[in-house]
Design an enzyme around this catalytic site. Structure first.
Site, PDB file in Angstrom:
ATOM      1  N   ARG A  25      37.497  27.770  51.886  1.00 20.48           N
ATOM      2  CA  ARG A  25      36.830  28.975  51.411  1.00 20.48           C
ATOM      3  C   ARG A  25      37.827  30.122  51.374  1.00 20.48           C
ATOM      4  O   ARG A  25      38.631  30.277  52.304  1.00 20.48           O
ATOM      5  CB  ARG A  25      35.675  29.358  52.336  1.00 20.48           C
ATOM      6  N   THR A  26      37.767  30.910  50.316  1.00 27.24           N
ATOM      7  CA  THR A  26      38.516  32.156  50.285  1.00 27.24           C
ATOM      8  C   THR A  26      37.617  33.220  50.893  1.00 27.24           C
ATOM      9  O   THR A  26      36.706  33.722  50.246  1.00 27.24           O
ATOM     10  CB  THR A  26      38.905  32.546  48.847  1.00 27.24           C
ATOM     11  N   LYS A  27      37.845  33.526  52.170  1.00 28.56           N
ATOM     12  CA  LYS A  27      36.991  34.480  52.862  1.00 28.56           C
ATOM     13  C   LYS A  27      37.440  35.919  52.640  1.00 28.56           C
ATOM     14  O   LYS A  27      36.639  36.846  52.733  1.00 28.56           O
ATOM     15  CB  LYS A  27      36.975  34.160  54.356  1.00 28.56           C
ATOM     16  N   TRP A 132      36.922  35.466  43.780  1.00 27.97           N
ATOM     17  CA  TRP A 132      36.943  36.904  44.062  1.00 27.97           C
ATOM     18  C   TRP A 132      37.571  37.670  42.896  1.00 27.97           C
ATOM     19  O   TRP A 132      38.648  38.248  43.025  1.00 27.97           O
ATOM     20  CB  TRP A 132      37.703  37.172  45.353  1.00 27.97           C
TER      21      TRP A 132
END
Length: 248
Positions: A25-27, A132
């Site tokens: 995941r790109t948090k 994002w």
């Protein structure tokens, strides 16, 4: 005594053995780009973005191209996470390749690609693994100009001019005042440069290295980068706290 082969050695500490190793995941976005602006003009679509890539609050890269051609009829521009934008470009390459393999004489138009991106962004948001980015998609097909935007959770719309990032707050008022349907190429570029100059003065993540792209029915061009002429000796810049008592 038989020695244990490397292949049979314990792998408890290996990342590959982790049950969550396939889930990523790109948090938090790491390297990001700021505003992109697009507008319709008399012959097609104009788009502009600077070439900065910020690592947190540090402008780490100054040659990041954030406008790309998609298929025969479209341009895409992106603000936000650069690596996620690269992933989106891979999605679009596969989409265009698959469409070309049908060899039916048809090709994807800008509205088709925008609808695809809306579904991708909304799908990834629903998986709690968003891309994002805020995207602008513009193009011309069969004489019809199209310009739309979609954000990281799938919110989308079409308009005669669109912007992402700080541009959505600082550039849109300029575009509302000065945009008209019969803008020439030169007039359109002048408006975009005015918007980018305002953003350069006000957005800490902006850099003075711009790239403009245009798309018409017959041509797609992404122009080489160049710098805007700027003025920094204005009183407001020399003493920015003068009009804000109590500030630093």
């Amino acid at each position: 005594m038989m020695m244990e082969s490397p292949a049979s050695a314990p792998v408890e500490n290996s990342l590959l053995a982790s049950p969550d190793s396939a889930i990523q995941r790109t948090k938090t976005p790491y390297v990001t780009g700021t505003s992109v602006i697009g507008l319709k003009y008399k012959d097609g679509i104009l788009m502009v973005a600077d070439m900065g890539g910020s690592y947190g609050s540090t402008i780490r890269y100054k040659s990041v191209q954030r406008i790309e051609k998609v298929g025969k009829h479209s341009l895409i521009g992106a603000s936000g996470e650069i690596s996620d934008f690269q992933e989106i470009l891979r999605y679009l390459d596969d989409l265009v390749l698959n469409d070309n393999m049908w060899d039916d004489g048809n090709s994807l138009g800008p509205k088709d690609i925008h609808n695809y991106l809306v579904r991708v962004m909304y799908n990834r948001r629903n998986k709690f693994n968003p891309l994002w980015n805020n995207l602008i998609l513009g193009g011309v097909k069969n004489g019809q100009k199209y310009l739309g935007t979609v954000n990281m959770i799938g919110v989308h719309y079409e308009d005669n001019h669109v912007a992402t990032g700080f541009g959505n707050h600082l550039a849109r008022p300029i575009l509302r005042d000065e945009w008209r349907e019969d803008l020439s190429f030169e007039e359109g570029v002048k408006i975009l440069e005015k918007c980018m100059r305002v953003l350069l003065y006000r957005d800490r993540s902006a850099v003075n290295k711009l790239q403009i792209a245009k798309i018409t029915e017959d041509d797609v061009q992404i122009y080489p980068p160049y710098a805007l002429k700027t003025v920094w000796n204005l009183a407001a810049f020399q003493n920015p706290s003068a009009s804000a008592p109590g500030s630093w």
